[in-house]
Design a protein around this motif. Structure first.
Motif, PDB file in Angstrom:
ATOM      1  N   THR A  15       0.827  -1.207   0.000  1.00  0.00           N
ATOM      2  CA  THR A  15       0.000   0.000   0.000  1.00  0.00           C
ATOM      3  C   THR A  15       0.858   1.252   0.000  1.00  0.00           C
ATOM      4  OG1 THR A  15      -0.237  -0.431   2.344  1.00  0.00           O
ATOM      5  CG2 THR A  15      -2.139  -0.850   0.975  1.00  0.00           C
ATOM      6  N   LEU A  16       1.993   1.195   0.690  1.00  0.00           N
ATOM      7  CA  LEU A  16       2.872   2.374   0.704  1.00  0.00           C
ATOM      8  C   LEU A  16       3.388   2.651  -0.698  1.00  0.00           C
ATOM      9  CD1 LEU A  16       4.151   4.420   2.602  1.00  0.00           C
ATOM     10  CD2 LEU A  16       6.154   2.982   2.684  1.00  0.00           C
ATOM     11  N   ASN A  18       1.924   1.836  -3.481  1.00  0.00           N
ATOM     12  CA  ASN A  18       0.814   2.396  -4.252  1.00  0.00           C
ATOM     13  C   ASN A  18       0.660   3.879  -3.982  1.00  0.00           C
ATOM     14  OD1 ASN A  18      -0.376   0.695  -5.985  1.00  0.00           O
ATOM     15  ND2 ASN A  18      -1.996   0.024  -4.628  1.00  0.00           N
ATOM     16  N   PHE A  19       0.765   4.229  -2.715  1.00  0.00           N
ATOM     17  CA  PHE A  19       0.612   5.624  -2.317  1.00  0.00           C
ATOM     18  C   PHE A  19       1.688   6.477  -2.983  1.00  0.00           C
ATOM     19  CE2 PHE A  19       1.774   9.035   0.648  1.00  0.00           C
ATOM     20  CZ  PHE A  19       0.570   9.699   0.700  1.00  0.00           C
ATOM     21  N   SER A  22       1.537   6.724  -6.902  1.00  0.00           N
ATOM     22  CA  SER A  22       0.398   7.462  -7.450  1.00  0.00           C
ATOM     23  C   SER A  22       0.782   8.897  -7.774  1.00  0.00           C
ATOM     24  CB  SER A  22      -0.758   7.438  -6.465  1.00  0.00           C
ATOM     25  OG  SER A  22      -0.465   8.250  -5.357  1.00  0.00           O
ATOM     26  N   TYR A  23       1.907   9.359  -7.240  1.00  0.00           N
ATOM     27  CA  TYR A  23       2.296  10.748  -7.486  1.00  0.00           C
ATOM     28  C   TYR A  23       3.065  10.919  -8.784  1.00  0.00           C
ATOM     29  CZ  TYR A  23       0.635  12.433  -3.059  1.00  0.00           C
ATOM     30  OH  TYR A  23      -0.178  12.791  -2.026  1.00  0.00           O
ATOM     31  N   GLY A  30       0.888   1.775 -12.513  1.00  0.00           N
ATOM     32  CA  GLY A  30       0.737   1.912 -11.072  1.00  0.00           C
ATOM     33  C   GLY A  30       0.372   3.309 -10.634  1.00  0.00           C
ATOM     34  N   GLY A  31       0.076   4.188 -11.580  1.00  0.00           N
ATOM     35  CA  GLY A  31      -0.336   5.543 -11.213  1.00  0.00           C
ATOM     36  C   GLY A  31      -1.840   5.643 -11.079  1.00  0.00           C
ATOM     37  N   ILE A  32      -2.319   6.869 -10.987  1.00  0.00           N
ATOM     38  CA  ILE A  32      -3.759   7.087 -10.846  1.00  0.00           C
ATOM     39  C   ILE A  32      -4.416   6.969 -12.209  1.00  0.00           C
ATOM     40  CG2 ILE A  32      -5.496   8.820 -10.323  1.00  0.00           C
ATOM     41  CD1 ILE A  32      -3.649   9.846  -8.173  1.00  0.00           C
ATOM     42  N   PHE A  33      -5.474   6.168 -12.310  1.00  0.00           N
ATOM     43  CA  PHE A  33      -6.127   6.055 -13.615  1.00  0.00           C
ATOM     44  C   PHE A  33      -7.468   6.759 -13.666  1.00  0.00           C
ATOM     45  CE2 PHE A  33      -5.678   1.936 -11.499  1.00  0.00           C
ATOM     46  CZ  PHE A  33      -6.920   1.842 -10.933  1.00  0.00           C
ATOM     47  N   THR A  34      -7.727   7.599 -12.700  1.00  0.00           N
ATOM     48  CA  THR A  34      -8.955   8.397 -12.764  1.00  0.00           C
ATOM     49  C   THR A  34      -8.835   9.400 -13.901  1.00  0.00           C
ATOM     50  OG1 THR A  34      -8.997   8.290 -10.372  1.00  0.00           O
ATOM     51  CG2 THR A  34     -10.501   9.826 -11.408  1.00  0.00           C
TER      52      THR A  34
END
Lengths: 189, 175, 389
Positions: A15-16, A18-19, A22-23, A30-34
């Protein structure tokens, strides 16, 4: 033997990671896919389908629809309403729709109308920003708003539109040659 | 400063009155859960009175043990046993008159004792602040024996509870 | 340089002092005392909800990042106004009370739950000379007052007349009583070392050179800290110990039947408890406001928010415990470990430092290993499905 608590730590590290990623990572990595919709838009997929529209060639008068009513009959939620036009003088059916309405409030985007139409007239659109301030009247779209040009169709769904065009052109040629073949004997003798 | 003291005085008396009201609630309310909550309020109020008497440690322990642990246990028991549908219970039965008589006897006895005891209200006694360290030393030194006796009793209770709660083994005699 | 540092360090304390000085010229003495109390009270009353509001935002942001999404980022820059929007929404929501509910208690529960949550702020040392009330039994006060929290939860769960609420309430009681025991006992070594129950004194004893003589850097301190922190997570019902409000089993546990502002109060109490528990963990083991270079209040808030981020990290990582696992963890693992930790700390007190390291590390390691061995979880026999293939 694994040490007590390693599973817990492994989970925490996942989880770390992932956190942190995401930046700076890309969405597929593995980044944000929104996709932040109004500012960004997702890439349009060609086979995406939404509400149906009517195709015309050239000008809106040359509508492909002949008001046969097959789509009206096949439509599962019965959201299509067609009235055939009649010739002004004779009162004979004109093979043109006088009224062609689709209730977007009822339509369930199944695409059956597209499948059953023998005249390549009705197709599913890509436009998804359909809004109305009223749920009964405004969502019933009349013929005028449903009509869209073949160019538009070619633009949004080239994969479907090109073969259709080829087919139609071939049919037209065939008709012409047939006509040409049929007419000479009359004039020749 | 006098004004402030007046406020404190008014506050203390209000607190005492509230404690009494809640105590009455414990014995008169017909809903068992309400009674338990009133009891919790009484205990908290008493703890606040302790604070007023500068017994901070006692107050904190009172809240920790009685409100935090004992009351939770009481409420737990009520929730486990009481049918939620049954809203009210009777707070009195045939033994009530006898209980009232014997209790008032005890109250008279206690009051007599309290009034007869000479309370040495000296400046030194008023200023004295029972520090936690002194309390601890007293418990582990002067009062070590009663302290240990209490702990033995608690252990006995614990073991008894486990013995009662334990599942009977199939071969064991149930009697 | 030193003076500037000192000035920044005490900026809030001095600000309050100046206000009181100014008032002292015009008003009688007793009002100044009153105003002093009121200033502290107002600061805490504002700080509590403010911290809660932005904790919700922080949590949503961090959880979002953990799950590869942006958190709320629409209302204001970086979603900074999101808590205010949420507050407005909560205020304007309909307040629904179940028909069969015990109306008075249903109303009282969320009101009462906020009181202990705010009261514990009194003894948290936010910085040098920044404890609202320097009680000499501060730590005991904290433990006592935070133990009241079970009663309003009970009230809410019972008054709702809802079986999910009731189950949630029962679980809360069981969980909070169980975890209070190791939590209180894990604090004992700290009290033994600092010889005081006052939170201020406990921070003072962790000064040392470079202000880095924190208790967490000793073996007993590390063990105590881990136990205290795990118990703190359990005490404020946060994942993975969120059985009282397990949404997949109990809808929302004890606050199933609450809506609007009453629900917001429950929520507020929960987040304020999380903050104060992290603050106390910081005070006890991470040296409170002690630390080199930066002003004391910055150190305190930095450490506290770090702990809160760890809580959020836990939430983003772990699945929920089962009830028996939860109880077993408290009684069979944490409690024996704290009981071993206390004599180890006593040993540390009497033995010179190097020798103490040699003694205490193996003792703790061996006991940890032994407890893990004894706590081997029950793995049921693998079921065979003859018709599956």
């Amino acid at each position: 033997m694994t040490l007590f608590g390693t599973g817990v730590l492994k989970g925490l590290i996942v989880t770390l990671k992932n956190f942190a990623t995401s930046y700076f990572r890309k969405p597929d990595n593995g980044g944000i896919f929104t996709v932040q919709y109004p500012e960004e838009r997702a890439k349009e997929i060609e086979s995406f389908r939404n509400f149906p529209f009517l195709v015309y060639d050239g000008t809106p008068e040359k509508i492909r629809c002949v008001a046969c009513g097959i789509c009206e009959r096949e439509c599962p939620p019965k959201c299509i309403h067609i009235v055939m036009e009649t010739e002004a003088g004779t009162g004979k059916p004109a093979k043109r729709p006088a009224v062609f309405e689709i209730d977007y409030g009822l339509c369930m985007n199944c695409g059956m109308c597209e499948d059953v139409c023998p005249f390549d007239s009705i197709y599913m659109d890509h436009a998804f920003e359909v809004t109305a301030s009223d749920r009964t009247q405004e969502l019933v779209r009349p013929k005028e708003t449903l009509l869209k040009s073949n160019d538009y169709f070619l633009k949004i769904r080239p994969g479907t539109a090109t073969p259709v065009d080829q087919k139609r052109r071939a049919a037209e040629e065939k008709k012409k040659t047939a006509q040409a073949a049929a007419t000479p004997p009359k004039t020749n003798p | 400063m006098e004004t402030l003291e007046l406020f404190v005085r008014i506050g203390i008396y209000t607190l005492m009155a509230l404690v009494l009201v809640f105590a009455l609630g414990v014995v008169t309310l017909r809903n068992l859960f309400h009674c338990a909550l009133c009891l919790a309020a009484v205990l908290i109020g008493t703890a606040m009175l302790y604070v007023g008497l500068r017994a901070d440690f006692l107050a904190a322990v009172q809240i920790l043990i009685y409100v935090g642990a004992v009351m939770t246990l009481v409420i737990f028991v009520i929730m486990l046993t009481e049918h939620l549908g049954e809203k009210s219970i009777r707070q009195n039965n045939r033994q009530s008159p006898a209980a009232v008589i014997s209790l008032s006897g005890i109250v008279v006895l206690l009051a007599a004792l309290l009034l007869r005891t000479p309370w040495p209200v000296t400046d030194k006694a008023l200023q004295a602040k029972a520090s936690v360290m002194a309390l601890g030393k007293a418990l582990m030194g002067t009062y070590a024996f009663p302290f240990e006796v209490i702990s033995v009793i608690l252990i006995a209770c614990l073991i008894g509870a486990i013995a009662i709660a334990k599942k009977d083994l199939p071969g064991e005699d149930v009697s | 340089m030193k003076e500037i540092e000192f000035f920044v360090d005490l900026i809030f304390v001095n600000a309050k002092g100046w206000c009181l000085d100014l008032l002292g010229h015009f008003l009688p003495d007793w009002t100044v005392v009153l105003v002093s109390i009121i200033i502290s009270a107002v600061v805490i009353m504002v700080l509590g909800p403010l911290v809660m509001m932005y904790l919700t935002l922080l949590e949503r942001k961090v959880i979002g990042r953990i799950q590869n999404r942006y958190g709320p980022n629409r209302v204001g820059k970086w979603g900074l106004l999101q808590p205010i929007a949420d507050g407005i929404k909560m205020f304007t929501k309909e307040d629904i009370v179940p028909a069969q509910a015990d109306k008075i208690i249903h109303f009282l529960a969320p009101v009462i739950i906020v009181i202990p949550a705010l009261m514990v702020f009194l003894v948290v040392p936010f910085g040098e000379r920044m404890t609202a009330v320097n009680l000499n039994i501060g730590l005991l006060y904290f433990i006592a007052v935070s133990s009241i929290t079970t009663i309003p939860i009970f009230m809410g769960s019972w008054a709702s007349r809802n079986k999910y609420s009731l189950l949630g309430g029962m679980r809360t009681a069981a969980q909070m009583i169980s975890y209070e025991v190791p939590m209180t006992l894990s604090v004992v070594p700290v009290i033994m070392m600092s010889q005081s129950l006052s939170t201020n004194t406990i921070v003072m004893t962790q000064a040392g050179d470079m202000d880095l003589h924190w208790f967490v850097f000793t073996p007993w301190g590390l063990v105590g800290f881990v136990i205290f922190f795990l118990c703190a997570v359990a005490e404020c019902n946060r994942p993975p110990f969120d059985l009282p409000e397990a949404e997949s089993e109990l809808v929302a546990g004890f606050h199933t039947e609450y809506s609007g502002m009453k629900f917001a109060l429950f929520y507020m109490a929960e987040y304020m408890n999380a903050f104060t528990l992290c603050g106390i963990a910081t005070t006890l083991f991470l040296g409170g406001w002690q630390g080199p270079l930066f002003p004391s209040w910055l150190w305190f808030f930095g450490k506290t928010f770090l702990l809160i981020c760890v809580m959020i990290w836990f939430r983003g990582t772990f699945p929920r415990f089962r009830v028996d696992q939860l109880m077993g963890f408290a009684w069979k693992f944490l409690l024996p470990l704290t009981l071993i930790n206390i004599p180890v700390a006593a040993l540390w007190f009497f033995v010179p430092e190097q020798l103490a390291w040699i003694y205490s590390v193996p003792i703790l390691a061996v006991s940890l290993w032994g407890l893990v061995k004894l706590n081997r979880s029950f793995v049921p026999e693998k079921r065979i499905y003859p018709l599956a293939d």
